[in-house]
Design a protein around this motif. Structure first.
Motif, mmCIF file in Angstrom:
data_model
loop_
_atom_site.group_PDB
_atom_site.id
_atom_site.type_symbol
_atom_site.label_atom_id
_atom_site.label_comp_id
_atom_site.label_asym_id
_atom_site.label_seq_id
_atom_site.Cartn_x
_atom_site.Cartn_y
_atom_site.Cartn_z
ATOM 1 N N LEU A 53 0.824 -1.215 0.000
ATOM 2 C CA LEU A 53 0.000 0.000 0.000
ATOM 3 C C LEU A 53 0.855 1.261 0.000
ATOM 4 O O LEU A 53 0.491 2.259 -0.621
ATOM 5 C CB LEU A 53 -0.959 -0.023 1.192
ATOM 6 C CG LEU A 53 -2.061 -1.089 1.110
ATOM 7 C CD1 LEU A 53 -2.769 -1.230 2.446
ATOM 8 C CD2 LEU A 53 -3.046 -0.764 -0.010
ATOM 9 N N THR A 54 1.992 1.221 0.671
ATOM 10 C CA THR A 54 2.892 2.369 0.701
ATOM 11 C C THR A 54 3.426 2.669 -0.691
ATOM 12 O O THR A 54 3.434 3.822 -1.135
ATOM 13 C CB THR A 54 4.068 2.106 1.672
ATOM 14 O OG1 THR A 54 3.538 1.952 2.984
ATOM 15 C CG2 THR A 54 5.072 3.234 1.663
ATOM 16 N N GLY A 55 3.875 1.638 -1.385
ATOM 17 C CA GLY A 55 4.379 1.840 -2.744
ATOM 18 C C GLY A 55 3.315 2.409 -3.657
ATOM 19 O O GLY A 55 3.576 3.316 -4.450
ATOM 20 N N HIS A 56 2.102 1.895 -3.521
ATOM 21 C CA HIS A 56 1.027 2.402 -4.379
ATOM 22 C C HIS A 56 0.637 3.823 -3.974
ATOM 23 O O HIS A 56 0.350 4.654 -4.841
ATOM 24 C CB HIS A 56 -0.172 1.463 -4.352
ATOM 25 C CG HIS A 56 -1.107 1.717 -5.483
ATOM 26 N ND1 HIS A 56 -0.757 1.496 -6.794
ATOM 27 C CD2 HIS A 56 -2.363 2.212 -5.509
ATOM 28 C CE1 HIS A 56 -1.768 1.844 -7.580
ATOM 29 N NE2 HIS A 56 -2.750 2.280 -6.820
ATOM 30 N N ALA A 57 0.641 4.109 -2.695
ATOM 31 C CA ALA A 57 0.335 5.471 -2.243
ATOM 32 C C ALA A 57 1.332 6.459 -2.836
ATOM 33 O O ALA A 57 0.958 7.563 -3.256
ATOM 34 C CB ALA A 57 0.351 5.547 -0.713
ATOM 35 N N ARG A 58 2.593 6.093 -2.892
ATOM 36 C CA ARG A 58 3.612 6.971 -3.483
ATOM 37 C C ARG A 58 3.330 7.206 -4.968
ATOM 38 O O ARG A 58 3.475 8.316 -5.472
ATOM 39 C CB ARG A 58 5.005 6.387 -3.289
ATOM 40 C CG ARG A 58 5.469 6.421 -1.852
ATOM 41 C CD ARG A 58 6.906 5.945 -1.714
ATOM 42 N NE ARG A 58 7.276 5.652 -0.352
ATOM 43 C CZ ARG A 58 7.514 6.551 0.591
ATOM 44 N NH1 ARG A 58 7.413 7.824 0.310
ATOM 45 N NH2 ARG A 58 7.846 6.180 1.811
ATOM 46 N N ALA A 59 2.912 6.165 -5.677
ATOM 47 C CA ALA A 59 2.598 6.307 -7.097
ATOM 48 C C ALA A 59 1.368 7.199 -7.305
ATOM 49 O O ALA A 59 1.362 8.063 -8.190
ATOM 50 C CB ALA A 59 2.365 4.932 -7.721
ATOM 51 N N VAL A 60 0.343 7.020 -6.480
ATOM 52 C CA VAL A 60 -0.861 7.856 -6.612
ATOM 53 C C VAL A 60 -0.533 9.296 -6.227
ATOM 54 O O VAL A 60 -0.989 10.239 -6.883
ATOM 55 C CB VAL A 60 -2.030 7.299 -5.770
ATOM 56 C CG1 VAL A 60 -3.259 8.195 -5.898
ATOM 57 C CG2 VAL A 60 -2.370 5.879 -6.189
ATOM 58 N N ALA A 61 0.282 9.489 -5.195
ATOM 59 C CA ALA A 61 0.686 10.839 -4.797
ATOM 60 C C ALA A 61 1.428 11.532 -5.935
ATOM 61 O O ALA A 61 1.227 12.724 -6.179
ATOM 62 C CB ALA A 61 1.541 10.792 -3.533
ATOM 63 N N ALA A 62 2.266 10.797 -6.649
ATOM 64 C CA ALA A 62 2.985 11.380 -7.788
ATOM 65 C C ALA A 62 2.004 11.802 -8.877
ATOM 66 O O ALA A 62 2.163 12.872 -9.489
ATOM 67 C CB ALA A 62 4.006 10.387 -8.333
ATOM 68 N N ALA A 63 0.974 11.008 -9.102
ATOM 69 C CA ALA A 63 -0.042 11.364 -10.094
ATOM 70 C C ALA A 63 -0.812 12.599 -9.647
ATOM 71 O O ALA A 63 -1.098 13.495 -10.453
ATOM 72 C CB ALA A 63 -0.987 10.191 -10.329
ATOM 73 N N VAL A 64 -1.153 12.667 -8.364
ATOM 74 C CA VAL A 64 -1.835 13.849 -7.829
ATOM 75 C C VAL A 64 -0.954 15.078 -8.028
ATOM 76 O O VAL A 64 -1.420 16.133 -8.484
ATOM 77 C CB VAL A 64 -2.194 13.663 -6.337
ATOM 78 C CG1 VAL A 64 -2.646 14.969 -5.709
ATOM 79 C CG2 VAL A 64 -3.262 12.586 -6.178
ATOM 80 N N ARG A 65 0.321 14.951 -7.715
ATOM 81 C CA ARG A 65 1.268 16.064 -7.853
ATOM 82 C C ARG A 65 1.350 16.529 -9.305
ATOM 83 O O ARG A 65 1.325 17.737 -9.586
ATOM 84 C CB ARG A 65 2.647 15.630 -7.341
ATOM 85 C CG ARG A 65 3.615 16.739 -7.109
ATOM 86 C CD ARG A 65 4.878 16.258 -6.398
ATOM 87 N NE ARG A 65 4.599 15.868 -5.016
ATOM 88 C CZ ARG A 65 4.542 14.622 -4.552
ATOM 89 N NH1 ARG A 65 4.774 13.601 -5.343
ATOM 90 N NH2 ARG A 65 4.267 14.373 -3.291
ATOM 91 N N ARG A 66 1.438 15.586 -10.250
ATOM 92 C CA ARG A 66 1.514 15.943 -11.674
ATOM 93 C C ARG A 66 0.259 16.669 -12.129
ATOM 94 O O ARG A 66 0.325 17.680 -12.824
ATOM 95 C CB ARG A 66 1.729 14.692 -12.524
ATOM 96 C CG ARG A 66 3.146 14.211 -12.565
ATOM 97 C CD ARG A 66 3.356 13.151 -13.646
ATOM 98 N NE ARG A 66 2.412 12.038 -13.573
ATOM 99 C CZ ARG A 66 2.540 10.988 -12.769
ATOM 100 N NH1 ARG A 66 3.562 10.900 -11.948
ATOM 101 N NH2 ARG A 66 1.652 10.010 -12.775
ATOM 102 N N HIS A 67 -0.912 16.154 -11.740
ATOM 103 C CA HIS A 67 -2.163 16.791 -12.154
ATOM 104 C C HIS A 67 -2.330 18.164 -11.511
ATOM 105 O O HIS A 67 -2.787 19.102 -12.163
ATOM 106 C CB HIS A 67 -3.368 15.899 -11.829
ATOM 107 C CG HIS A 67 -3.533 14.754 -12.772
ATOM 108 N ND1 HIS A 67 -4.012 14.886 -14.045
ATOM 109 C CD2 HIS A 67 -3.253 13.437 -12.624
ATOM 110 C CE1 HIS A 67 -4.030 13.721 -14.643
ATOM 111 N NE2 HIS A 67 -3.569 12.822 -13.799
ATOM 112 N N ALA A 68 -1.984 18.279 -10.254
ATOM 113 C CA ALA A 68 -2.109 19.570 -9.562
ATOM 114 C C ALA A 68 -1.196 20.611 -10.191
ATOM 115 O O ALA A 68 -1.555 21.791 -10.268
ATOM 116 C CB ALA A 68 -1.796 19.405 -8.074
ATOM 117 N N ALA A 69 -0.035 20.193 -10.656
ATOM 118 C CA ALA A 69 0.923 21.128 -11.254
ATOM 119 C C ALA A 69 0.413 21.726 -12.560
ATOM 120 O O ALA A 69 0.869 22.797 -12.975
ATOM 121 C CB ALA A 69 2.258 20.430 -11.483
ATOM 122 N N THR A 70 -0.546 21.072 -13.199
ATOM 123 C CA THR A 70 -1.069 21.580 -14.472
ATOM 124 C C THR A 70 -2.201 22.583 -14.289
ATOM 125 O O THR A 70 -2.607 23.221 -15.252
ATOM 126 C CB THR A 70 -1.579 20.423 -15.358
ATOM 127 O OG1 THR A 70 -2.710 19.811 -14.729
ATOM 128 C CG2 THR A 70 -0.491 19.399 -15.612
#
Length: 128
Positions: A53-70
């Motif tokens: 779950l930690t590994g997946h949380a990091r991947a989802v957080a990265a996606a959130v970060r990418r989308h928020a940056a746009t």
């Protein structure tokens, strides 16, 4: 025999951005973990589930970060994403424990990150 390692240098997260999130199995895991009443697993099993779950949380957080940056600075969804990401960073920095509570906390984090990702990727209502 010589051990060799390749260090991946990807400061912009381009490789990660190309990989799709494997959402369905992780959401099923989140649902299962959050439905536990009195689980009786070995500590190493809880640790493995929390690690997944930690590994997946990091991947989802990265996606959130990418989308928020746009998003434009005036879009409040970006500010909310930053709050969720700060909390996620704090929770992910806590050491893993071999407990059901730890695994459930990581499951809640994945759930919260997906909720935020969905809000970032849904179309905005037209201005009236």
């Amino acid at each position: 025999m010589t051990d060799t390692r390749v260090v991946l240098y990807d400061p912009h997260g381009l490789i990660e951005a190309e990989l799709p999130l494997d959402r369905a199995p992780h959401e099923a895991l989140v649902t299962a973990v959050l439905s536990w009443k009195n689980p009786d697993l070995a500590p190493r099993d809880y640790e493995q589930i929390a690690l997944q779950l930690t590994g997946h949380a990091r991947a989802v957080a990265a996606a959130v970060r990418r989308h928020a940056a746009t998003l434009p600075k005036s879009d409040g969804r970006g500010a909310l994403a930053e709050i969720v990401l700060r909390e996620a960073n704090g929770r992910l920095s806590a050491p893993l424990e071999g407990t059901a509570r730890c695994a459930q906390n990581r499951a809640r984090l994945v759930q919260a990150l997906y909720t935020r990702l969905d809000r970032l990727t849904e179309p905005t209502p037209a201005a009236q």
